[in-house]
Design a protein around this motif. Sequence first.
Motif, PDB file in Angstrom:
ATOM      1  N   MET A 310       0.823  -1.208   0.000  1.00  0.00           N
ATOM      2  CA  MET A 310       0.000   0.000   0.000  1.00  0.00           C
ATOM      3  C   MET A 310       0.858   1.259   0.000  1.00  0.00           C
ATOM      4  O   MET A 310       0.508   2.263  -0.630  1.00  0.00           O
ATOM      5  CB  MET A 310      -0.954  -0.022   1.198  1.00  0.00           C
ATOM      6  N   GLU A 311       1.985   1.211   0.682  1.00  0.00           N
ATOM      7  CA  GLU A 311       2.912   2.355   0.648  1.00  0.00           C
ATOM      8  C   GLU A 311       3.439   2.566  -0.774  1.00  0.00           C
ATOM      9  O   GLU A 311       3.584   3.693  -1.241  1.00  0.00           O
ATOM     10  CB  GLU A 311       4.071   2.132   1.620  1.00  0.00           C
ATOM     11  N   LYS A 312       3.717   1.468  -1.461  1.00  0.00           N
ATOM     12  CA  LYS A 312       4.161   1.571  -2.856  1.00  0.00           C
ATOM     13  C   LYS A 312       3.049   2.135  -3.733  1.00  0.00           C
ATOM     14  O   LYS A 312       3.303   2.957  -4.629  1.00  0.00           O
ATOM     15  CB  LYS A 312       4.593   0.196  -3.370  1.00  0.00           C
ATOM     16  N   ASP A 313       1.804   1.692  -3.492  1.00  0.00           N
ATOM     17  CA  ASP A 313       0.671   2.212  -4.259  1.00  0.00           C
ATOM     18  C   ASP A 313       0.520   3.714  -4.044  1.00  0.00           C
ATOM     19  O   ASP A 313       0.234   4.462  -4.980  1.00  0.00           O
ATOM     20  CB  ASP A 313      -0.621   1.507  -3.835  1.00  0.00           C
ATOM     21  N   LYS A 314       0.700   4.137  -2.807  1.00  0.00           N
ATOM     22  CA  LYS A 314       0.572   5.558  -2.479  1.00  0.00           C
ATOM     23  C   LYS A 314       1.645   6.376  -3.204  1.00  0.00           C
ATOM     24  O   LYS A 314       1.354   7.435  -3.778  1.00  0.00           O
ATOM     25  CB  LYS A 314       0.677   5.748  -0.966  1.00  0.00           C
TER      26      LYS A 314
END
Length: 329
Positions: A310-314
């Motif tokens: 999710m951090e990568k998606d953000k």
Amino acid sequence: MSLQELKVLVMERVYLDEQPFIDQMDSQEKVIALGYFDGVHLGHQKVIQTAVSIAKEKGLEAAVMTFHPHPSVVLRPDYKREHELTPSLIKAELIEKLGVHTLFFVKFDLTLSQLSPQNFVDQYLIKLHAKHVVAGYDFTFGRKAAGNMNNIGEFSRSMFSYTMVPKVELFGAKVSTTHIRSLIEKGAVEEAAKLLGRPYETTGIVVHGDKRGRTLGFPTANVDENEAFVIPENGVYAVQLIVDGQPLDGVCSIGLRPTFYDKNEAKKTVEVYVLDFQGDLYGKKVGIYWHKRLRPELKFSSAEELVVQMEKDKTETREFFLLERNTNS
């Protein structure tokens, strides 16, 4: 005439059993664009813009006549179109932005489907004081689709002239609602946006979910669709959440949340994590602009592994919108 000076009027739906309502319409002569216009895509825009341009040249009112529900609901119930790109309200808003004065919604039912081409022209176009009619090359009307833009002059009683708008193509293919629907269903929202001339939009109400995102450090707005939209394929997307008319950049996850739920028990959700936002969105009607599919829905071995992704998606979402703004500036 500027858009601010235009009188934009969205008419009430016109039903066949309310013919007196049609008889009581004003006597303003009109240029009328005809079509179902689901999506109001580039091809539809060309038809409507042509009508608006001709209306300005002739000093007439620009009008659009569309139909509801989709004709397939009546004519092909086994294959009816239950979900739309642009339900009536969004369709009306998009058409208004094109400078149209009046929008007619005509109820499509068995009675309308059985009208001869001549009766359709007499009861609708002539009664509504059409002086010019505009439609796409593939528009048909009347029983068994016997009327079209090649023979409409035979039914006009010399009361109006007409313009047939040719096929609009992009990237070597026809711009069509069917193609756009297929792209969205596959998650190809970037490609769909090019054919629509804007990002695909859905709307809904922010409702309470299980608040799992909050425990992961990613509080989300759980959006419950309030219309029968075509929904993109399960996955993670860069989106904008439209709140009180303001676009907020975000990451949207749509699907069954397989990391936490068995697919046989899971309920499909649409959840948006808004970047750099603090506030209460519960109960608000919001829009979602679908910009880019980041990845498919995945099942992770742990919540911690999901948070890393999710951090990568953000980060990817931030980079996407930064590039978009730099490109458009």
